[in-house]
Enzyme design. Structure first.
Site, PDB file in Angstrom:
ATOM      1  N   SER A 120     -11.789  77.833  94.726  1.00 42.85           N
ATOM      2  CA  SER A 120     -11.676  79.530  94.788  1.00 42.85           C
ATOM      3  C   SER A 120     -13.186  79.858  95.279  1.00 42.85           C
ATOM      4  O   SER A 120     -14.114  79.431  94.408  1.00 42.85           O
ATOM      5  CB  SER A 120     -11.093  79.830  93.430  1.00 42.85           C
ATOM      6  OG  SER A 120     -11.978  81.121  93.100  1.00 42.85           O
ATOM      7  N   LYS A 121     -13.469  80.944  95.575  1.00 41.85           N
ATOM      8  CA  LYS A 121     -14.518  81.481  95.888  1.00 41.85           C
ATOM      9  C   LYS A 121     -15.226  82.286  94.952  1.00 41.85           C
ATOM     10  O   LYS A 121     -16.295  82.422  95.079  1.00 41.85           O
ATOM     11  CB  LYS A 121     -14.053  82.663  96.893  1.00 41.85           C
ATOM     12  CG  LYS A 121     -14.472  82.457  98.485  1.00 41.85           C
ATOM     13  CD  LYS A 121     -14.425  83.629  99.352  1.00 41.85           C
ATOM     14  CE  LYS A 121     -13.815  83.315 100.909  1.00 41.85           C
ATOM     15  NZ  LYS A 121     -13.409  84.307 101.675  1.00 41.85           N
ATOM     16  N   ARG A 122     -14.260  82.465  93.835  1.00 42.79           N
ATOM     17  CA  ARG A 122     -15.069  83.375  92.703  1.00 42.79           C
ATOM     18  C   ARG A 122     -16.246  82.542  92.092  1.00 42.79           C
ATOM     19  O   ARG A 122     -17.114  83.044  91.600  1.00 42.79           O
ATOM     20  CB  ARG A 122     -13.853  83.579  91.674  1.00 42.79           C
ATOM     21  CG  ARG A 122     -13.339  84.755  91.788  1.00 42.79           C
ATOM     22  CD  ARG A 122     -12.088  85.025  90.840  1.00 42.79           C
ATOM     23  NE  ARG A 122     -11.010  83.871  91.043  1.00 42.79           N
ATOM     24  CZ  ARG A 122     -10.711  83.266  90.156  1.00 42.79           C
ATOM     25  NH1 ARG A 122     -10.727  83.464  88.646  1.00 42.79           N
ATOM     26  NH2 ARG A 122      -9.819  82.225  90.437  1.00 42.79           N
ATOM     27  N   GLY A 163     -17.980  80.448  93.549  1.00 38.80           N
ATOM     28  CA  GLY A 163     -19.086  79.872  94.551  1.00 38.80           C
ATOM     29  C   GLY A 163     -18.516  79.837  96.007  1.00 38.80           C
ATOM     30  O   GLY A 163     -17.404  80.151  96.216  1.00 38.80           O
TER      31      GLY A 163
END
Ligand code: GLU
Length: 487
Positions: A248-250, A252
């Site tokens: 997930s992008k959250r 990094g």
């Protein structure tokens, strides 16, 4: 047999870091066997095409050291290596499949299609044109009726297939859709294009992410119907986020470029990635720790498809940081400086610093001072910035200067007086010489030396954290130190 592997990204956005792992496996298997590593751009889905994404794929492969032997950029005997330029090739094979009765023209109107798709969700999609006789269909085509060409998936068959990583897998054909082979705009679909291209490009081993497993039965059928031998497929594990699900992008970056921008070394990234999905065959003696550091060359040497792991690895960002730090340690200061400069030129946004940094004769020493405390190239930059920019708006109301707050200006005066007495040529501006004098200033105020040095650090660096202060001041030079003390 010639070993030929391919990495086949779609230019639908920034290249995901998982793509670099797939490319790494493709690259390693080809190199290990003196074969060829091919990059093919799969842009059959023009609606998802993102400007610049193709360029980014090659830019990233180059940055990570995985340059192809054959591709749209460096040519080869099996091109074009971009699917949008292979339209006619796919059509020819689709028509051959129609002739053999393994595919059919489908004329469903958009509304009809939607209803049918809803109705057949979870079961294999079948169109009412599946069994329409070919003459009628041909006539409709000639009349200009819009159509797609679909695969005619057989009924009631269990396809058993042995995957190189996932083992034996069964597919019930009643659950497999009559997939589109040629779209209404005449473009080949992914499913047809991938099979045709892998065959024509003589791909010997297919490595791709396990997310593509559901498309495999359609591709197996296409190999069968076209009368071609299917190369072995290796569906490599999915990379999971520590919080579950996809990376997930959250927390990094997730793109290949993002990690480089963040200041991870490509070689550290590769080392981290190779171990997400592969285990080294090296034997360990009892009690010996697992080896984790492998260069790309060492990996190529050791890599074997039998050592793929089936279980899905978790993308542990702390572990990645550990790898980056290990590579900082392995590198000499001169090597790290080179990596830093490459990174700075390519990715840093602090262009105002570029004249200072790129012309700094002491850069290597400065990097040497911070390399143990920094985890990324970006952190190196953060930690050496103070050399180039004097601190502004220093906040003295922090706990580290509480014990000295009332004597700060007296102290600064003493420091200035003391340092002024030293010569400013670099040979005589040595921290060993000031240290005893610093201590006497501390004694004068009956303060701890640590507290006294902290005032100096704050005035010079602007922050209570810095690389070794005296070495830093030595590199800054006398004039700059005095300038900052009197500011
Ligand atoms: N084009 C697919 C992708 O974007 C690759 C599928 C395959 O490797 O067969 O990842």
């Amino acid at each position: 047999m010639d070993i030929r592997t391919r990495f086949a990204p779609s230019p639908t956005g920034s290249l995901h870091i998982g793509g670099i792992r797939t490319a790494l496996y493709c690259y390693a298997w080809a190199k290990k066997n003196s074969g060829k590593f091919i990059v093919r751009i799969e842009d059959t889905d023009q609606t998802r095409f993102v400007e610049g994404a193709t360029e980014e794929v090659f830019e990233m492969l180059n940055a990570y050291g995985l340059n192809p032997d054959e591709s749209m950029n460096n040519g080869g005997d099996y091109g074009p290596y971009i699917q949008s330029q292979r339209k006619d090739i796919y059509l020819k094979y689709a028509e051959e499949l129609i002739k053999k009765g393994y595919a059919y023209y489908c004329f469903l109107e958009p509304e009809e299609l939607k209803i049918l798709q809803e109705a057949t969700r979870g079961t294999g999609f079948r169109s009412k044109y599946r069994d329409q006789d070919i003459e009628t269909s041909k006539k409709m085509v000639d009349e200009g009726k819009p159509y797609v060409i679909r695969l005619k998936v057989p009924e009631n068959e269990t396809i058993i297939y042995k995957d190189g990583v996932q083992g034996s897998i069964k597919f019930d054909t009643n659950l497999v859709n009559d997939e589109i082979l040629i779209k209404s705009n005449g473009f080949g679909s992914y499913h047809l294009a991938v099979v045709v291209d892998d065959h024509l490009m003589k791909v010997s081993h297919v490595f791709r992410a396990v997310e593509w497993l559901p498309s495999t039965p359609k591709q197996i059928l296409l190999y069968r119907y076209l009368g071609w031998e299917m190369p072995p497929f290796y569906h490599v594990s999915a990379i999971l986020d520590p919080s579950g699900g996809k990376l997930s992008k959250r927390k990094g970056s997730v793109s290949a470029k993002g990690f480089l921008q963040d200041g991870y070394l490509p070689e550290a990234m590769l080392n981290f990635l190779m171990l997400l999905g592969w285990s080294s065959p090296e034997k360990r003696e009892f009690g010996e720790k697992e080896r984790e550091i492998y260069s790309l060359e060492e990996f190529v040497e050791l890599f074997d498809v039998k050592d793929f792991n089936k279980s899905n690895p978790v993308f542990n960002r702390e572990k990645l940081t550990w790898f980056n730090k290990e590579y900082f340690k392995i590198k000499t200061n001169a090597e790290l400086k080179e990596s830093f400069i490459n990174w700075f030129k390519e990715y840093s946004e602090d262009i105002d610093l570029s004249n200072y940094i790129l012309q700094d004769y002491d850069l290597e020493e400065k990097i040497g001072l911070v390399k143990e405390r920094a985890t990324t190239l970006m952190e190196i930059l953060e930690q050496i910035k103070f050399f180039y920019k004097s601190p502004k708006d220093i906040d003295w109301n922090i706990k580290q200067t509480q014990n000295t707050i009332e004597i700060i200006s007296d102290l600064k005066k003493d420091f200035v007086e003391m340092f002024t007495g030293f010569a400013d040529n670099s040979k005589e501006w040595k921290h060993e010489d000031w240290e005893p004098r610093m201590r006497s200033i501390g004694d004068k105020y009956s303060k701890k030396h640590g507290d006294i040095f902290m005032v100096l650090r704050m005035a010079i660096v602007g922050s209570p954290f810095s690389p070794p202060l005296f070495e830093s001041m030595q590199l800054l030079g006398k004039n700059e130190v005095l300038k900052r003390l009197t500011a």
